[in-house]
Scaffold this active site. Sequence first.
Site, mmCIF file in Angstrom:
data_model
loop_
_atom_site.group_PDB
_atom_site.id
_atom_site.type_symbol
_atom_site.label_atom_id
_atom_site.label_comp_id
_atom_site.label_asym_id
_atom_site.label_seq_id
_atom_site.Cartn_x
_atom_site.Cartn_y
_atom_site.Cartn_z
ATOM 1 N N LYS A 19 0.846 -1.195 0.000
ATOM 2 C CA LYS A 19 0.000 0.000 0.000
ATOM 3 C C LYS A 19 0.877 1.239 0.000
ATOM 4 O O LYS A 19 2.041 1.217 0.409
ATOM 5 C CB LYS A 19 -0.939 0.012 1.204
ATOM 6 C CG LYS A 19 -0.261 -0.007 2.584
ATOM 7 C CD LYS A 19 0.206 1.334 3.090
ATOM 8 C CE LYS A 19 0.837 1.252 4.471
ATOM 9 N NZ LYS A 19 1.574 2.480 4.862
ATOM 10 N N PRO A 51 8.782 -4.399 0.083
ATOM 11 C CA PRO A 51 9.943 -4.022 0.901
ATOM 12 C C PRO A 51 9.703 -4.276 2.389
ATOM 13 O O PRO A 51 8.613 -4.059 2.908
ATOM 14 C CB PRO A 51 10.096 -2.522 0.622
ATOM 15 C CG PRO A 51 9.480 -2.325 -0.717
ATOM 16 C CD PRO A 51 8.361 -3.299 -0.804
ATOM 17 N N VAL A 52 10.751 -4.750 3.060
ATOM 18 C CA VAL A 52 10.688 -5.018 4.493
ATOM 19 C C VAL A 52 10.981 -3.726 5.254
ATOM 20 O O VAL A 52 11.906 -2.988 4.911
ATOM 21 C CB VAL A 52 11.701 -6.110 4.884
ATOM 22 C CG1 VAL A 52 11.699 -6.335 6.386
ATOM 23 C CG2 VAL A 52 11.386 -7.409 4.141
ATOM 24 N N ALA A 53 10.190 -3.442 6.292
ATOM 25 C CA ALA A 53 10.353 -2.236 7.119
ATOM 26 C C ALA A 53 10.396 -0.985 6.254
ATOM 27 O O ALA A 53 11.186 -0.086 6.482
ATOM 28 C CB ALA A 53 11.615 -2.330 7.982
ATOM 29 N N MET A 67 5.301 0.187 3.668
ATOM 30 C CA MET A 67 4.346 -0.238 2.644
ATOM 31 C C MET A 67 3.485 -1.411 3.106
ATOM 32 O O MET A 67 2.844 -2.077 2.308
ATOM 33 C CB MET A 67 5.076 -0.587 1.350
ATOM 34 C CG MET A 67 5.829 0.609 0.757
ATOM 35 S SD MET A 67 6.564 0.263 -0.851
ATOM 36 C CE MET A 67 5.085 0.263 -1.887
ATOM 37 N N ALA A 68 3.495 -1.664 4.414
ATOM 38 C CA ALA A 68 2.607 -2.662 5.046
ATOM 39 C C ALA A 68 2.907 -4.088 4.615
ATOM 40 O O ALA A 68 2.010 -4.913 4.514
ATOM 41 C CB ALA A 68 1.134 -2.332 4.803
ATOM 42 N N GLY A 69 4.194 -4.411 4.405
ATOM 43 C CA GLY A 69 4.547 -5.778 4.031
ATOM 44 C C GLY A 69 4.207 -6.794 5.098
ATOM 45 O O GLY A 69 3.659 -7.867 4.807
ATOM 46 N N SER A 106 1.945 -6.463 7.458
ATOM 47 C CA SER A 106 0.487 -6.507 7.534
ATOM 48 C C SER A 106 -0.096 -7.326 6.394
ATOM 49 O O SER A 106 -1.060 -8.082 6.571
ATOM 50 C CB SER A 106 -0.082 -5.086 7.504
ATOM 51 O OG SER A 106 0.339 -4.356 8.629
ATOM 52 N N ALA A 107 0.493 -7.175 5.207
ATOM 53 C CA ALA A 107 0.055 -7.973 4.059
ATOM 54 C C ALA A 107 0.203 -9.458 4.345
ATOM 55 O O ALA A 107 -0.692 -10.263 4.041
ATOM 56 C CB ALA A 107 0.852 -7.577 2.817
ATOM 57 N N ASP A 165 -2.873 -1.735 10.092
ATOM 58 C CA ASP A 165 -2.874 -1.768 8.632
ATOM 59 C C ASP A 165 -3.398 -3.080 8.058
ATOM 60 O O ASP A 165 -3.616 -3.182 6.841
ATOM 61 C CB ASP A 165 -1.454 -1.544 8.090
ATOM 62 C CG ASP A 165 -0.987 -0.103 8.225
ATOM 63 O OD1 ASP A 165 -1.823 0.771 8.520
ATOM 64 O OD2 ASP A 165 0.220 0.143 8.021
#
Length: 297
Positions: A10, A95-97, A100-102, A104-105, A137
């Site tokens: 996101k 991307p990690v940290a 972009m809510a990785g 949470s995804a 998120d």
Amino acid sequence: MSVTVRVPAKVNVQLAVGAARPDGFHGLANVFLAVGLYDEVTVTAADELRITCTGPDAGQVPLDRTNLAARAALVLAGRYGREADVHLHIAKDIPVAGGMAGGSADGAGALLACDALWGTGASREELLDICAELGSDVPFSLVGGAALGTGRGEQLTELEVGGTFHWVFAMASRGLSTPAVFREFDRLGEGRDIPEPVASRDLLDALAKGDADALAATVSNDLQPAALSLFPELADTLAAGRAAGALATLVSGSGPTTAFLARDAEGAEAVAGALRASGTCRTVRTAAGPVPGATVI
């Protein structure tokens, strides 16, 4: 048997942040847009809960029960009186940290995949309730598209979007802790009144019309000054994207990923090329949105 779910990243086209609440969270008016960078979470029946991860920066992903994917499996299993005896594999491309809510995804993806594998038949409302329990998120990662998140971001109102928006994302050389960014936001705001967060009417209209120029004039992120305070080099990346012709530049969420809005796909490729040549970031990706949320594939 196994089930694979694809779930998007996101970008926050608006992130309005209120003062800290008594529970430690901040009130938000958070306008999410799901974009076409994806993690895939595959859930397979196993003797016990186990997590593996492959892809860029996979070494930074926790492989224990603090991982949101593991927590999602445990919460759903607990509600339906069963063991979370699954192997969760995360094929990571978000991307990690990176703001972009990785993570949470991955939580939303694991929840939907376990629901399908176990045949629990949980309603959408119950899945969203579990998502909100997991993190602010996570509900949007399940829903996708575009939405306004209020409360601490978990109370969603889906939004109309009249077109496709083209983005460039520049990944930084290191991560930023979301709690640290909020602490810096509080520090920078000491001694001044912080207004209640409200979604911009002009921004919502721009989304509904699919108007990239109007959206560019209204994007905002109240956490950006805090992210720049903790990671000043991000200003160089933002300047490079602006010089390359991006319609708008902003830090994505709590950062440190920076986001650049382009008028079209060709414009996005031009901005991406300039950012790669600038030496101000680690990697660059392009993506368009909105896209659907977590989807069984």
